[in-house]
Design a protein around this motif. Structure first.
Motif, short mmCIF file in Angstrom:
data_model
loop_
_atom_site.label_atom_id
_atom_site.label_comp_id
_atom_site.label_asym_id
_atom_site.label_seq_id
_atom_site.Cartn_x
_atom_site.Cartn_y
_atom_site.Cartn_z
N ASP A 1 12.28 -3.82 -48.59
CA ASP A 1 12.08 -3.14 -47.31
C ASP A 1 12.17 -1.62 -47.43
OD1 ASP A 1 11.69 -5.55 -46.12
OD2 ASP A 1 13.50 -5.53 -44.89
N ASP A 2 13.11 -1.13 -48.23
CA ASP A 2 13.29 0.32 -48.33
C ASP A 2 12.06 0.98 -48.93
OD1 ASP A 2 15.80 0.10 -47.23
OD2 ASP A 2 16.87 0.21 -49.15
N ALA A 3 11.53 0.39 -50.00
CA ALA A 3 10.34 0.95 -50.64
C ALA A 3 9.13 0.88 -49.71
CB ALA A 3 10.05 0.23 -51.96
N THR A 4 9.02 -0.23 -48.98
CA THR A 4 7.89 -0.38 -48.07
C THR A 4 7.99 0.61 -46.92
OG1 THR A 4 7.75 -2.73 -48.62
CG2 THR A 4 6.63 -2.02 -46.63
N ARG A 5 9.19 0.77 -46.39
CA ARG A 5 9.40 1.73 -45.30
C ARG A 5 9.04 3.16 -45.76
NH1 ARG A 5 14.12 0.36 -44.56
NH2 ARG A 5 13.78 -1.25 -42.99
N ALA A 6 9.41 3.48 -46.99
CA ALA A 6 9.09 4.80 -47.53
C ALA A 6 7.58 4.97 -47.69
CB ALA A 6 9.80 5.01 -48.87
N TRP A 7 6.92 3.91 -48.16
CA TRP A 7 5.46 3.99 -48.32
C TRP A 7 4.78 4.16 -46.96
CZ3 TRP A 7 1.20 1.27 -46.57
CH2 TRP A 7 -0.02 1.60 -47.19
N LEU A 8 5.22 3.41 -45.97
CA LEU A 8 4.62 3.53 -44.64
C LEU A 8 4.82 4.94 -44.08
CD1 LEU A 8 5.67 0.13 -43.01
CD2 LEU A 8 3.35 0.84 -43.63
N GLY A 9 5.99 5.52 -44.32
CA GLY A 9 6.23 6.88 -43.87
C GLY A 9 5.30 7.88 -44.51
N PHE B 1 2.39 7.16 -45.94
CA PHE B 1 1.02 6.82 -45.52
C PHE B 1 0.73 7.39 -44.13
CE2 PHE B 1 -2.07 3.65 -43.79
CZ PHE B 1 -3.11 3.88 -44.67
N LYS B 2 1.66 7.19 -43.22
CA LYS B 2 1.47 7.72 -41.86
C LYS B 2 1.38 9.24 -41.87
CE LYS B 2 1.54 7.66 -37.31
NZ LYS B 2 0.36 7.21 -36.53
N ALA B 3 2.22 9.88 -42.70
CA ALA B 3 2.20 11.35 -42.79
C ALA B 3 0.87 11.86 -43.33
CB ALA B 3 3.34 11.83 -43.68
N ASN B 4 0.13 11.02 -44.03
CA ASN B 4 -1.18 11.39 -44.57
C ASN B 4 -2.30 11.25 -43.54
OD1 ASN B 4 -1.55 12.64 -47.01
ND2 ASN B 4 -2.15 10.82 -48.13
N GLU B 5 -1.92 10.96 -42.32
CA GLU B 5 -2.84 10.95 -41.17
C GLU B 5 -4.05 10.02 -41.37
OE1 GLU B 5 -3.88 14.98 -40.27
OE2 GLU B 5 -1.79 15.62 -40.05
N PRO B 6 -3.78 8.73 -41.68
CA PRO B 6 -4.90 7.78 -41.75
C PRO B 6 -5.49 7.56 -40.37
CG PRO B 6 -2.82 6.60 -41.77
CD PRO B 6 -2.47 8.07 -41.84
N LYS B 7 -6.75 7.16 -40.32
CA LYS B 7 -7.42 6.92 -39.04
C LYS B 7 -7.38 5.42 -38.72
CE LYS B 7 -10.46 10.93 -39.55
NZ LYS B 7 -11.85 11.44 -39.59
N ALA B 8 -6.87 5.09 -37.54
CA ALA B 8 -6.72 3.69 -37.13
C ALA B 8 -7.99 3.17 -36.46
CB ALA B 8 -5.53 3.55 -36.19
N TYR B 9 -8.36 1.95 -36.81
CA TYR B 9 -9.51 1.26 -36.21
C TYR B 9 -9.05 -0.11 -35.71
CZ TYR B 9 -12.35 4.87 -38.45
OH TYR B 9 -12.88 6.07 -38.84
N ASP B 10 -9.88 -0.73 -34.88
CA ASP B 10 -9.48 -2.00 -34.26
C ASP B 10 -9.50 -3.17 -35.23
OD1 ASP B 10 -9.13 -0.77 -31.83
OD2 ASP B 10 -11.13 -1.28 -31.08
N ASN B 11 -10.39 -3.13 -36.22
CA ASN B 11 -10.51 -4.27 -37.13
C ASN B 11 -11.11 -3.83 -38.46
OD1 ASN B 11 -13.48 -4.34 -36.80
ND2 ASN B 11 -13.03 -5.14 -34.75
N ASN B 12 -11.17 -4.79 -39.38
CA ASN B 12 -11.67 -4.52 -40.72
C ASN B 12 -13.12 -4.07 -40.74
OD1 ASN B 12 -9.68 -5.44 -43.05
ND2 ASN B 12 -9.39 -6.88 -41.36
N GLN C 1 6.24 -0.55 -36.05
CA GLN C 1 6.55 0.15 -34.80
C GLN C 1 7.42 1.38 -35.08
OE1 GLN C 1 9.40 -1.60 -31.98
NE2 GLN C 1 7.85 -1.42 -30.40
N ASP C 2 8.40 1.22 -35.93
CA ASP C 2 9.28 2.35 -36.27
C ASP C 2 8.48 3.47 -36.95
OD1 ASP C 2 11.44 1.01 -35.23
OD2 ASP C 2 12.22 0.35 -37.18
N ALA C 3 7.42 3.08 -37.69
CA ALA C 3 6.59 4.06 -38.37
C ALA C 3 5.54 4.69 -37.45
CB ALA C 3 5.90 3.42 -39.57
N GLY C 4 5.47 4.19 -36.21
CA GLY C 4 4.51 4.73 -35.24
C GLY C 4 3.09 4.25 -35.45
N MET C 5 2.95 3.06 -36.04
CA MET C 5 1.60 2.55 -36.33
C MET C 5 1.12 1.52 -35.32
SD MET C 5 1.63 2.24 -40.47
CE MET C 5 1.73 3.69 -41.52
N VAL C 6 2.03 0.86 -34.63
CA VAL C 6 1.64 -0.12 -33.59
C VAL C 6 2.44 0.15 -32.33
CG1 VAL C 6 0.97 -1.90 -35.24
CG2 VAL C 6 3.34 -1.82 -34.42
#
Length: 339
Positions: free
Chosen positions: A183-191, A193-204, A334-339
Protein backbone atom coordinates in the motif's frame (compact mmCIF):
# COMPACT_ATOMS: atom_id res chain seq x y z
CA UNK A 1 -12.61 8.19 7.69
CA UNK A 2 -14.22 5.54 5.46
CA UNK A 3 -17.86 6.41 6.08
CA UNK A 4 -18.33 8.89 3.20
CA UNK A 5 -16.89 6.40 0.72
CA UNK A 6 -18.92 3.55 2.20
CA UNK A 7 -22.11 5.59 1.83
CA UNK A 8 -21.25 6.37 -1.78
CA UNK A 9 -20.60 2.72 -2.56
CA UNK A 10 -23.83 1.68 -0.82
CA UNK A 11 -25.76 4.10 -3.01
CA UNK A 12 -24.14 2.68 -6.13
CA UNK A 13 -24.85 -0.88 -5.05
CA UNK A 14 -28.49 -0.03 -4.31
CA UNK A 15 -28.83 1.48 -7.79
CA UNK A 16 -28.05 -1.91 -9.31
CA UNK A 17 -31.33 -3.20 -7.86
CA UNK A 18 -33.19 -0.84 -10.19
CA UNK A 19 -31.51 -2.00 -13.39
CA UNK A 20 -32.64 -5.55 -14.23
CA UNK A 21 -32.56 -6.63 -17.85
CA UNK A 22 -33.60 -9.86 -19.55
CA UNK A 23 -32.16 -11.87 -22.40
CA UNK A 24 -33.95 -14.41 -24.57
CA UNK A 25 -37.73 -14.09 -24.66
CA UNK A 26 -38.04 -11.25 -22.18
CA UNK A 27 -38.56 -13.70 -19.34
CA UNK A 28 -39.00 -12.35 -15.83
CA UNK A 29 -36.41 -13.33 -13.23
CA UNK A 30 -39.07 -15.05 -11.12
CA UNK A 31 -40.00 -17.29 -14.03
CA UNK A 32 -36.49 -18.04 -15.32
CA UNK A 33 -34.75 -21.37 -14.96
CA UNK A 34 -31.45 -19.51 -14.60
CA UNK A 35 -30.80 -15.94 -13.48
CA UNK A 36 -27.42 -14.45 -14.37
CA UNK A 37 -26.06 -11.35 -12.70
CA UNK A 38 -23.70 -10.00 -15.36
CA UNK A 39 -21.00 -7.41 -14.79
CA UNK A 40 -20.10 -7.79 -18.45
CA UNK A 41 -21.53 -5.17 -20.78
CA UNK A 42 -24.78 -6.17 -22.48
CA UNK A 43 -23.63 -5.03 -25.93
CA UNK A 44 -20.51 -7.15 -25.55
CA UNK A 45 -22.00 -10.45 -24.40
CA UNK A 46 -25.70 -10.51 -25.32
CA UNK A 47 -25.16 -12.52 -28.53
CA UNK A 48 -23.21 -15.08 -26.54
CA UNK A 49 -25.82 -15.25 -23.77
CA UNK A 50 -28.54 -15.77 -26.37
CA UNK A 51 -26.65 -18.89 -27.43
CA UNK A 52 -26.11 -19.84 -23.80
CA UNK A 53 -29.86 -19.97 -23.25
CA UNK A 54 -30.17 -22.54 -26.02
CA UNK A 55 -27.27 -24.59 -24.65
CA UNK A 56 -28.60 -24.62 -21.08
CA UNK A 57 -32.05 -25.70 -22.24
CA UNK A 58 -34.02 -23.43 -19.92
CA UNK A 59 -35.20 -19.85 -19.84
CA UNK A 60 -32.49 -17.37 -18.83
CA UNK A 61 -32.84 -13.86 -17.39
CA UNK A 62 -29.86 -11.52 -17.13
CA UNK A 63 -29.44 -8.58 -14.81
CA UNK A 64 -26.68 -6.23 -15.99
CA UNK A 65 -24.67 -3.84 -13.87
CA UNK A 66 -21.18 -3.08 -12.61
CA UNK A 67 -19.39 -6.16 -11.28
CA UNK A 68 -18.61 -4.63 -7.88
CA UNK A 69 -22.21 -3.47 -7.44
CA UNK A 70 -23.64 -6.86 -8.35
CA UNK A 71 -21.21 -8.67 -6.06
CA UNK A 72 -22.28 -6.40 -3.20
CA UNK A 73 -25.90 -7.05 -4.09
CA UNK A 74 -25.38 -10.82 -3.92
CA UNK A 75 -23.79 -10.38 -0.50
CA UNK A 76 -26.75 -8.31 0.66
CA UNK A 77 -29.30 -10.80 -0.68
CA UNK A 78 -27.52 -13.77 0.87
CA UNK A 79 -29.61 -16.95 0.78
CA UNK A 80 -32.51 -15.04 -0.79
CA UNK A 81 -30.62 -14.10 -3.92
CA UNK A 82 -32.22 -14.60 -7.30
CA UNK A 83 -28.84 -15.13 -8.95
CA UNK A 84 -27.76 -18.60 -9.98
CA UNK A 85 -24.66 -17.47 -11.86
CA UNK A 86 -22.39 -14.46 -11.46
CA UNK A 87 -20.63 -13.43 -14.67
CA UNK A 88 -18.02 -10.91 -13.59
CA UNK A 89 -16.03 -8.37 -15.56
CA UNK A 90 -13.03 -8.99 -13.30
CA UNK A 91 -11.55 -11.48 -10.87
CA UNK A 92 -11.75 -9.15 -7.88
CA UNK A 93 -15.54 -9.27 -7.59
CA UNK A 94 -15.44 -13.07 -7.80
CA UNK A 95 -12.72 -13.15 -5.15
CA UNK A 96 -14.91 -11.03 -2.87
CA UNK A 97 -17.79 -13.51 -3.10
CA UNK A 98 -15.43 -16.45 -2.64
CA UNK A 99 -14.02 -14.89 0.53
CA UNK A 100 -17.57 -14.62 1.90
CA UNK A 101 -18.34 -18.26 1.05
CA UNK A 102 -21.11 -17.30 -1.37
CA UNK A 103 -20.00 -19.38 -4.35
CA UNK A 104 -20.50 -23.10 -4.96
CA UNK A 105 -17.55 -25.39 -5.58
CA UNK A 106 -17.14 -26.07 -9.30
CA UNK A 107 -16.54 -29.58 -10.66
CA UNK A 108 -12.86 -30.35 -11.11
CA UNK A 109 -13.46 -31.20 -14.76
CA UNK A 110 -14.60 -27.62 -15.37
CA UNK A 111 -11.74 -26.10 -13.40
CA UNK A 112 -9.15 -28.19 -15.21
CA UNK A 113 -10.02 -26.57 -18.53
CA UNK A 114 -8.31 -23.37 -17.37
CA UNK A 115 -4.79 -22.77 -16.06
CA UNK A 116 -4.71 -22.48 -12.23
CA UNK A 117 -3.42 -18.90 -12.58
CA UNK A 118 -6.78 -17.90 -14.02
CA UNK A 119 -9.17 -19.53 -11.55
CA UNK A 120 -10.00 -19.23 -7.87
CA UNK A 121 -7.81 -20.99 -5.35
CA UNK A 122 -10.88 -22.30 -3.54
CA UNK A 123 -12.17 -23.89 -6.75
CA UNK A 124 -15.36 -21.84 -6.79
CA UNK A 125 -14.80 -19.55 -9.78
CA UNK A 126 -13.10 -19.85 -13.13
CA UNK A 127 -11.86 -17.37 -15.71
CA UNK A 128 -13.61 -17.30 -19.08
CA UNK A 129 -11.45 -14.77 -20.97
CA UNK A 130 -8.37 -12.66 -20.33
CA UNK A 131 -7.33 -9.08 -20.91
CA UNK A 132 -3.95 -7.40 -20.55
CA UNK A 133 -3.15 -3.89 -19.38
CA UNK A 134 -1.01 -2.10 -21.95
CA UNK A 135 0.34 1.35 -22.73
CA UNK A 136 -1.19 3.03 -25.76
CA UNK A 137 1.13 5.59 -27.34
CA UNK A 138 1.14 8.08 -30.19
CA UNK A 139 4.02 7.11 -32.51
CA UNK A 140 4.46 10.67 -33.70
CA UNK A 141 5.01 11.89 -30.14
CA UNK A 142 6.70 8.90 -28.50
CA UNK A 143 9.88 7.40 -29.93
CA UNK A 144 9.88 4.54 -27.41
CA UNK A 145 7.12 3.76 -24.93
CA UNK A 146 8.16 3.26 -21.28
CA UNK A 147 8.72 -0.32 -20.11
CA UNK A 148 7.24 0.31 -16.67
CA UNK A 149 4.39 2.32 -15.20
CA UNK A 150 6.88 3.62 -12.65
CA UNK A 151 8.31 5.82 -15.41
CA UNK A 152 4.97 7.61 -15.73
CA UNK A 153 5.78 9.78 -12.72
CA UNK A 154 8.80 11.27 -14.49
CA UNK A 155 8.61 14.98 -15.45
CA UNK A 156 8.88 14.21 -19.16
CA UNK A 157 5.34 12.80 -19.13
CA UNK A 158 3.68 15.67 -17.28
CA UNK A 159 0.29 16.41 -18.80
CA UNK A 160 0.82 13.78 -21.50
CA UNK A 161 -0.93 10.70 -20.06
CA UNK A 162 -4.58 9.66 -20.36
CA UNK A 163 -6.35 7.29 -17.99
CA UNK A 164 -9.84 6.31 -16.82
CA UNK A 165 -9.80 6.48 -12.99
CA UNK A 166 -13.41 5.39 -12.50
CA UNK A 167 -13.01 2.37 -14.79
CA UNK A 168 -12.95 -1.06 -13.12
CA UNK A 169 -9.89 -2.13 -15.11
CA UNK A 170 -7.80 0.82 -13.90
CA UNK A 171 -8.93 0.17 -10.34
CA UNK A 172 -8.02 -3.52 -10.68
CA UNK A 173 -4.56 -2.44 -11.87
CA UNK A 174 -4.16 -0.26 -8.77
CA UNK A 175 -5.32 -3.15 -6.59
CA UNK A 176 -2.79 -5.38 -8.32
CA UNK A 177 -0.03 -2.89 -7.56
CA UNK A 178 -1.12 -2.90 -3.92
CA UNK A 179 -0.88 -6.70 -3.84
CA UNK A 180 2.49 -6.77 -5.61
CA UNK A 181 4.26 -3.78 -4.06
CA UNK A 182 2.29 -2.87 -0.95
CA UNK A 183 0.00 0.00 0.00
CA UNK A 184 2.75 2.49 0.84
CA UNK A 185 4.49 2.08 -2.52
CA UNK A 186 1.19 2.25 -4.38
CA UNK A 187 0.10 5.36 -2.49
CA UNK A 188 3.43 7.00 -3.36
CA UNK A 189 3.05 6.07 -7.03
CA UNK A 190 -0.48 7.47 -7.15
CA UNK A 191 0.74 10.70 -5.59
CA UNK A 192 3.51 11.05 -8.17
CA UNK A 193 1.18 10.10 -11.01
CA UNK A 194 -1.45 12.62 -9.93
CA UNK A 195 1.22 15.32 -9.57
CA UNK A 196 2.14 14.67 -13.21
CA UNK A 197 -1.30 15.97 -14.20
CA UNK A 198 -2.69 13.01 -16.17
CA UNK A 199 -5.89 13.67 -18.11
CA UNK A 200 -8.95 11.73 -16.92
CA UNK A 201 -11.42 10.15 -19.36
CA UNK A 202 -14.64 8.23 -18.82
CA UNK A 203 -13.45 4.91 -20.25
CA UNK A 204 -10.70 3.03 -22.03
CA UNK A 205 -11.99 3.75 -25.53
CA UNK A 206 -11.94 7.48 -24.92
CA UNK A 207 -8.39 7.17 -23.61
CA UNK A 208 -7.36 5.23 -26.70
CA UNK A 209 -9.03 7.70 -29.05
CA UNK A 210 -7.38 10.62 -27.24
CA UNK A 211 -3.98 9.02 -27.82
CA UNK A 212 -4.80 8.43 -31.46
CA UNK A 213 -5.76 12.09 -31.91
CA UNK A 214 -2.62 13.27 -30.18
CA UNK A 215 -4.49 14.84 -27.24
CA UNK A 216 -2.16 12.84 -25.00
CA UNK A 217 1.00 10.89 -25.78
CA UNK A 218 0.34 7.84 -23.60
CA UNK A 219 -2.73 6.05 -22.30
CA UNK A 220 -3.41 3.27 -19.81
CA UNK A 221 -5.88 0.83 -21.43
CA UNK A 222 -6.72 -2.84 -21.97
CA UNK A 223 -5.28 -4.50 -25.04
CA UNK A 224 -8.53 -5.55 -26.70
CA UNK A 225 -9.81 -2.00 -27.19
CA UNK A 226 -6.96 -1.35 -29.61
CA UNK A 227 -7.62 -4.56 -31.53
CA UNK A 228 -11.34 -3.76 -31.72
CA UNK A 229 -10.61 -0.29 -33.05
CA UNK A 230 -8.14 -1.68 -35.62
CA UNK A 231 -10.74 -4.22 -36.81
CA UNK A 232 -13.28 -1.42 -37.09
CA UNK A 233 -11.20 1.35 -38.67
CA UNK A 234 -7.86 -0.06 -39.76
CA UNK A 235 -4.57 0.55 -37.96
CA UNK A 236 -3.71 3.71 -39.90
CA UNK A 237 -6.93 5.46 -38.80
CA UNK A 238 -6.61 4.39 -35.17
CA UNK A 239 -3.45 6.47 -34.87
CA UNK A 240 -2.31 4.94 -31.59
CA UNK A 241 -0.14 1.88 -31.09
CA UNK A 242 0.15 -0.28 -27.97
CA UNK A 243 3.07 -1.57 -25.94
CA UNK A 244 2.99 -4.75 -23.83
CA UNK A 245 5.07 -4.05 -20.73
CA UNK A 246 7.84 -6.55 -19.90
CA UNK A 247 9.43 -7.82 -16.72
CA UNK A 248 6.36 -8.59 -14.64
CA UNK A 249 5.54 -4.91 -14.33
CA UNK A 250 2.28 -4.15 -12.42
CA UNK A 251 1.15 -2.24 -15.49
CA UNK A 252 1.08 -5.54 -17.41
CA UNK A 253 -1.59 -7.14 -15.23
CA UNK A 254 -3.52 -9.96 -16.87
CA UNK A 255 -7.01 -9.88 -15.41
CA UNK A 256 -9.89 -12.17 -16.31
CA UNK A 257 -13.60 -12.12 -16.71
CA UNK A 258 -15.06 -15.18 -15.06
CA UNK A 259 -18.01 -17.00 -13.56
CA UNK A 260 -19.08 -18.57 -10.32
CA UNK A 261 -22.21 -20.45 -9.26
CA UNK A 262 -24.04 -18.52 -6.54
CA UNK A 263 -25.14 -20.25 -3.36
CA UNK A 264 -28.77 -19.80 -2.42
CA UNK A 265 -30.13 -19.44 -5.92
CA UNK A 266 -31.11 -23.13 -6.18
CA UNK A 267 -30.12 -23.19 -9.84
CA UNK A 268 -27.00 -25.35 -9.64
CA UNK A 269 -27.77 -27.71 -12.52
CA UNK A 270 -28.53 -24.90 -14.97
CA UNK A 271 -25.63 -22.81 -13.68
CA UNK A 272 -23.21 -25.70 -14.21
CA UNK A 273 -24.37 -26.07 -17.81
CA UNK A 274 -23.84 -22.33 -18.27
CA UNK A 275 -20.29 -22.55 -16.89
CA UNK A 276 -19.48 -25.40 -19.25
CA UNK A 277 -20.95 -23.46 -22.18
CA UNK A 278 -18.77 -20.43 -21.41
CA UNK A 279 -15.75 -22.75 -21.37
CA UNK A 280 -16.80 -24.45 -24.60
CA UNK A 281 -14.93 -24.02 -27.86
CA UNK A 282 -17.81 -21.97 -29.30
CA UNK A 283 -17.79 -19.46 -26.46
CA UNK A 284 -14.01 -19.29 -26.28
CA UNK A 285 -13.84 -18.52 -29.99
CA UNK A 286 -16.40 -15.78 -29.44
CA UNK A 287 -14.14 -14.18 -26.84
CA UNK A 288 -11.13 -14.63 -29.09
CA UNK A 289 -12.60 -13.39 -32.35
CA UNK A 290 -15.46 -11.07 -31.42
CA UNK A 291 -14.34 -9.34 -28.22
CA UNK A 292 -10.60 -9.66 -29.05
CA UNK A 293 -9.84 -11.04 -25.57
CA UNK A 294 -7.64 -14.00 -24.78
CA UNK A 295 -9.37 -17.39 -24.69
CA UNK A 296 -8.36 -19.27 -21.54
CA UNK A 297 -9.25 -22.85 -22.41
CA UNK A 298 -6.40 -24.97 -23.70
CA UNK A 299 -6.59 -25.71 -27.40
CA UNK A 300 -8.43 -22.54 -28.39
CA UNK A 301 -6.22 -19.89 -29.96
CA UNK A 302 -6.94 -16.38 -31.11
CA UNK A 303 -7.07 -15.55 -34.81
CA UNK A 304 -6.58 -11.81 -34.14
CA UNK A 305 -3.71 -10.55 -36.28
CA UNK A 306 -0.53 -9.57 -34.42
CA UNK A 307 -1.90 -10.48 -30.99
CA UNK A 308 1.02 -11.97 -29.02
CA UNK A 309 0.30 -15.36 -27.43
CA UNK A 310 -0.75 -15.18 -23.80
CA UNK A 311 2.12 -17.50 -22.88
CA UNK A 312 4.64 -15.01 -24.33
CA UNK A 313 3.61 -12.12 -22.07
CA UNK A 314 5.71 -11.15 -19.06
CA UNK A 315 2.77 -10.53 -16.75
CA UNK A 316 3.17 -10.11 -12.99
CA UNK A 317 2.58 -13.28 -11.00
CA UNK A 318 -0.40 -12.59 -8.80
CA UNK A 319 -3.29 -14.44 -7.18
CA UNK A 320 -6.19 -12.82 -9.02
CA UNK A 321 -8.51 -13.61 -6.12
CA UNK A 322 -6.58 -11.04 -4.09
CA UNK A 323 -7.91 -8.28 -6.33
CA UNK A 324 -11.07 -8.33 -4.20
CA UNK A 325 -10.05 -5.42 -1.94
CA UNK A 326 -11.76 -2.81 -4.13
CA UNK A 327 -13.06 -0.68 -1.29
CA UNK A 328 -9.51 -0.10 0.00
CA UNK A 329 -8.40 0.80 -3.52
CA UNK A 330 -11.27 3.26 -3.93
CA UNK A 331 -10.36 4.87 -0.63
CA UNK A 332 -6.76 5.24 -1.80
CA UNK A 333 -7.89 6.75 -5.12
CA UNK A 334 -10.20 9.12 -3.28
CA UNK A 335 -7.38 10.22 -0.99
CA UNK A 336 -5.26 10.84 -4.10
CA UNK A 337 -8.01 13.02 -5.59
CA UNK A 338 -8.64 10.72 -8.54
CA UNK A 339 -12.26 9.69 -7.87
Amino acid sequence: MRRPLARRLSALFAAALLLPAAVGCGVDEDDAGLVIYSGRNEKLVKPLLDDLEKAVGTTVAVRYGESAELAAQIQEEGGKTKAGLFFSQDAGALGALSAKGLLEKLPQASLDKVDPAFRGGAGDWVGTSGRVRVLAYHPGQVAKAPDTVHDLVKPEWKGKIGYAPTNASFQAFVTGMRVLEGDDATRAWLGGFKANEPKAYDNNLKVLDAVGKGEVSLGLVNHYYWYERVAEKGEAKVGAKIHFLPGGDPGALVNVAGVGMVKGGDQTAAAQKAVDFLLSEKAQKYFADDTKEYPLVSGVTSTVENLPPLSSLEAPKIDLGRLESLQETLKMLQDAGMV
